[in-house]
Design an enzyme around this catalytic site. Structure first.
Site, PDB file in Angstrom:
ATOM      1  N   CYS A   8       0.864  -1.187   0.000  1.00 36.08           N
ATOM      2  CA  CYS A   8       0.000   0.000   0.000  1.00 36.08           C
ATOM      3  C   CYS A   8       0.897   1.232   0.000  1.00 36.08           C
ATOM      4  O   CYS A   8       2.056   1.156  -0.429  1.00 36.08           O
ATOM      5  CB  CYS A   8      -1.000  -0.024   1.156  1.00 36.08           C
ATOM      6  N   ASN A  11       2.242   1.539   4.445  1.00 35.78           N
ATOM      7  CA  ASN A  11       2.526   0.290   5.176  1.00 35.78           C
ATOM      8  C   ASN A  11       2.235   0.422   6.679  1.00 35.78           C
ATOM      9  O   ASN A  11       2.883  -0.218   7.509  1.00 35.78           O
ATOM     10  CB  ASN A  11       3.976  -0.188   4.936  1.00 35.78           C
ATOM     11  N   CYS A  13      -1.408   1.072   7.514  1.00 36.39           N
ATOM     12  CA  CYS A  13      -2.858   0.840   7.651  1.00 36.39           C
ATOM     13  C   CYS A  13      -3.280  -0.412   6.867  1.00 36.39           C
ATOM     14  O   CYS A  13      -3.424  -1.491   7.442  1.00 36.39           O
ATOM     15  CB  CYS A  13      -3.660   2.053   7.182  1.00 36.39           C
ATOM     16  N   ARG A  14      -3.479  -0.256   5.559  1.00 34.20           N
ATOM     17  CA  ARG A  14      -4.087  -1.340   4.785  1.00 34.20           C
ATOM     18  C   ARG A  14      -3.218  -2.587   4.681  1.00 34.20           C
ATOM     19  O   ARG A  14      -3.694  -3.708   4.927  1.00 34.20           O
ATOM     20  CB  ARG A  14      -4.449  -0.840   3.378  1.00 34.20           C
ATOM     21  N   SER A  15      -1.948  -2.415   4.279  1.00 29.67           N
ATOM     22  CA  SER A  15      -1.156  -3.631   4.039  1.00 29.67           C
ATOM     23  C   SER A  15      -0.807  -4.390   5.313  1.00 29.67           C
ATOM     24  O   SER A  15      -0.826  -5.634   5.287  1.00 29.67           O
ATOM     25  CB  SER A  15       0.068  -3.367   3.150  1.00 29.67           C
ATOM     26  N   ASP A 124      -8.186   3.952   1.235  1.00 27.97           N
ATOM     27  CA  ASP A 124      -7.214   4.432   2.220  1.00 27.97           C
ATOM     28  C   ASP A 124      -7.958   5.005   3.431  1.00 27.97           C
ATOM     29  O   ASP A 124      -8.694   5.978   3.300  1.00 27.97           O
ATOM     30  CB  ASP A 124      -6.353   5.514   1.543  1.00 27.97           C
TER      31      ASP A 124
END
Ligand code: 4NP
Length: 160
Positions: A8, A11, A13-15, A124
């Site tokens: 993402c 690195n 939050c999402r990933s 995001d």
């Protein structure tokens, strides 16, 4: 061994949430020895930092501890060290494609596409609220479950 790298922007939050979800689903499916999971970001603002506290809280609420993860950036060797670079959204995928070195062997795909969850981005959540993190968790955990199920189906059976 299938080596998956989730990518993402930051690195944090999402990933890392996707890494935590996928690790948990892979472990539950007994596939630890055949699927390797890591995550990184295209940006370097948060290198060395743990995931965003909101991401840690959200994952913990679903029984997954991601507090020990640390952010890193995408590096040239990732394009050979991993089989698939699973991008959180289209803009990440564009950046990942644009940085591919000569000799890159990894497939570059959208996480939700590759998981068979239909096209689309993992939004995001960084500038949003806790609900945004829950939305992300639902998306990445559904993807993780689908990936684990597919890997299990594809696993050669062990001879008796
Ligand atoms: P992520 O979220 O890509 O899901 O980790 C973000 C984290 C930080 C920033 C942007 C997105 N940032 O601009 O610092």
């Amino acid at each position: 061994m299938t080596r998956l790298l989730i990518v993402c922007l930051g690195n944090i939050c999402r990933s890392p949430m996707a890494e935590g979800a996928l690790r948990a689903r892979i472990r539950a499916a007994g596939l630890d020895d055949v699927v390797e999971v890591d995550s990184c970001g295209t940006g370097d603002w948060h290198v060395g930092n743990p995931p965003d506290p909101r991401a840690v809280r959200c994952a913990a609420g679903h029984g997954v501890d991601i507090s020990g993860l640390r952010a890193r950036t995408l590096v040239t060797s990732d394009y050979q060290a991993f089989d698939v670079l699973l991008c959180a959204d289209a803009s990440t995928a564009r950046i990942v494609r644009s940085r591919a070195p000569d000799g890159a062997t990894a497939e570059i795909a959208l996480l939700l596409d590759w998981a068979g969850q239909g096209g689309g981005n993992v939004p995001d959540p960084y500038t949003g609220d806790a609900a945004g993190f829950e939305t992300v968790w639902t998306l990445v955990d559904d993807a993780a479950r689908a990936i684990a199920a597919r890997q299990r189906r594809g696993r050669p059976s062990v001879p008796a």
